[in-house]
Motif scaffolding. Structure first.
Motif, PDB file in Angstrom:
ATOM      1  N   LYS A  14       0.734  -1.163   0.137  1.00  9.93           N
ATOM      2  CA  LYS A  14      -0.041   0.029   0.079  1.00  9.93           C
ATOM      3  C   LYS A  14       0.878   1.176   0.161  1.00  9.93           C
ATOM      4  CE  LYS A  14      -3.688   2.446   2.397  1.00  9.93           C
ATOM      5  NZ  LYS A  14      -4.380   2.612   3.773  1.00  9.93           N
ATOM      6  N   GLU A  15       1.928   1.401   0.799  1.00  6.87           N
ATOM      7  CA  GLU A  15       2.759   2.621   0.826  1.00  6.87           C
ATOM      8  C   GLU A  15       3.417   2.537  -0.302  1.00  6.87           C
ATOM      9  OE1 GLU A  15       4.813   5.761   2.199  1.00  6.87           O
ATOM     10  OE2 GLU A  15       2.961   4.857   2.716  1.00  6.87           O
ATOM     11  N   LEU A  17       2.429   1.755  -3.359  1.00  6.13           N
ATOM     12  CA  LEU A  17       1.390   2.355  -4.530  1.00  6.13           C
ATOM     13  C   LEU A  17       1.143   3.567  -3.974  1.00  6.13           C
ATOM     14  CD1 LEU A  17      -0.502   1.571  -6.519  1.00  6.13           C
ATOM     15  CD2 LEU A  17      -2.358   1.165  -4.510  1.00  6.13           C
ATOM     16  N   ARG A  18       1.253   4.219  -2.806  1.00  8.46           N
ATOM     17  CA  ARG A  18       1.048   5.577  -2.513  1.00  8.46           C
ATOM     18  C   ARG A  18       2.072   6.364  -3.006  1.00  8.46           C
ATOM     19  NH1 ARG A  18       2.631   9.489   0.212  1.00  8.46           N
ATOM     20  NH2 ARG A  18       4.356   8.158   1.495  1.00  8.46           N
ATOM     21  N   VAL A  19       3.419   5.804  -3.121  1.00 12.38           N
ATOM     22  CA  VAL A  19       4.563   6.656  -3.497  1.00 12.38           C
ATOM     23  C   VAL A  19       4.450   7.007  -5.003  1.00 12.38           C
ATOM     24  CG1 VAL A  19       6.986   6.522  -3.677  1.00 12.38           C
ATOM     25  CG2 VAL A  19       6.062   6.213  -1.598  1.00 12.38           C
ATOM     26  N   ARG A  20       4.138   5.570  -5.675  1.00 12.60           N
ATOM     27  CA  ARG A  20       4.116   5.526  -7.055  1.00 12.60           C
ATOM     28  C   ARG A  20       3.111   6.402  -7.555  1.00 12.60           C
ATOM     29  NH1 ARG A  20       4.246   0.293 -10.811  1.00 12.60           N
ATOM     30  NH2 ARG A  20       3.382   0.829 -12.602  1.00 12.60           N
ATOM     31  N   ALA A  21       1.882   6.583  -7.218  1.00 15.03           N
ATOM     32  CA  ALA A  21       0.684   7.315  -7.488  1.00 15.03           C
ATOM     33  C   ALA A  21       1.226   8.750  -7.354  1.00 15.03           C
ATOM     34  CB  ALA A  21      -0.712   7.062  -6.401  1.00 15.03           C
ATOM     35  N   ALA A  22       2.019   9.046  -6.136  1.00 14.92           N
ATOM     36  CA  ALA A  22       2.318  10.548  -5.977  1.00 14.92           C
ATOM     37  C   ALA A  22       3.480  10.892  -7.168  1.00 14.92           C
ATOM     38  CB  ALA A  22       3.078  10.637  -4.716  1.00 14.92           C
ATOM     39  N   SER A  27      -4.258   9.520  -7.975  1.00 10.93           N
ATOM     40  CA  SER A  27      -4.699   9.017  -6.870  1.00 10.93           C
ATOM     41  C   SER A  27      -4.147   7.470  -6.490  1.00 10.93           C
ATOM     42  CB  SER A  27      -6.095   9.046  -6.785  1.00 10.93           C
ATOM     43  OG  SER A  27      -6.632   8.266  -7.825  1.00 10.93           O
ATOM     44  N   MET A  28      -4.219   6.970  -5.598  1.00  7.16           N
ATOM     45  CA  MET A  28      -3.956   5.659  -5.447  1.00  7.16           C
ATOM     46  C   MET A  28      -4.940   4.601  -6.223  1.00  7.16           C
ATOM     47  SD  MET A  28      -2.605   5.209  -1.058  1.00  7.16           S
ATOM     48  CE  MET A  28      -2.869   3.593  -1.410  1.00  7.16           C
ATOM     49  N   GLU A  29      -6.099   5.164  -6.220  1.00  5.68           N
ATOM     50  CA  GLU A  29      -6.925   4.403  -6.898  1.00  5.68           C
ATOM     51  C   GLU A  29      -6.816   4.245  -8.170  1.00  5.68           C
ATOM     52  OE1 GLU A  29     -11.893   4.266  -8.031  1.00  5.68           O
ATOM     53  OE2 GLU A  29     -11.158   5.523  -6.184  1.00  5.68           O
ATOM     54  N   GLU A  31      -3.951   4.968  -9.807  1.00  7.35           N
ATOM     55  CA  GLU A  31      -2.561   4.252 -10.100  1.00  7.35           C
ATOM     56  C   GLU A  31      -3.047   2.785  -9.872  1.00  7.35           C
ATOM     57  OE1 GLU A  31       1.287   3.852 -10.975  1.00  7.35           O
ATOM     58  OE2 GLU A  31      -0.053   5.729 -10.881  1.00  7.35           O
TER      59      GLU A  31
END
Length: 81
Positions: A14-15, A17-22, A27-29, A31
């Motif tokens: 999850k983390e 994914l959050r970094v990659r989305a940023a 958004s994480m969704e 991404e």
């Protein structure tokens, strides 16, 4: 559109994914959606490449086709300016 719920996702995933989305400024969704779309698209053969493979196999099995070159007239002279 349909929805998908993913349970028991490790916190590290999850983390990441959050970094990659940023990094991609989404958004994480969004991404996660793009990752899934890319993964499924990569698993399916490209129809153009499949057609080319089939054409090559057909040509190997049945031989090529000779197409005669068209007879061309000589070019016309160009008037100097």
């Amino acid at each position: 559109m349909t929805q998908l719920l993913v349970r028991n996702l490790p916190a590290s995933v999850k983390e990441a994914l959050r970094v990659r989305a940023a990094q991609h400024r989404r958004s994480m969704e969004a991404e996660a959606r793009q990752i899934l779309v890319d993964a499924v698209a990569a698993a399916q053969p490209d129809p153009v490449l499949s057609w080319l493979d089939h054409a090559e196999t057909f040509r190997d099995e049945h031989g090529g086709v000779e197409i005669p070159a068209p007879v061309r007239a000589s070019s016309r002279p160009v008037d100097p300016l």
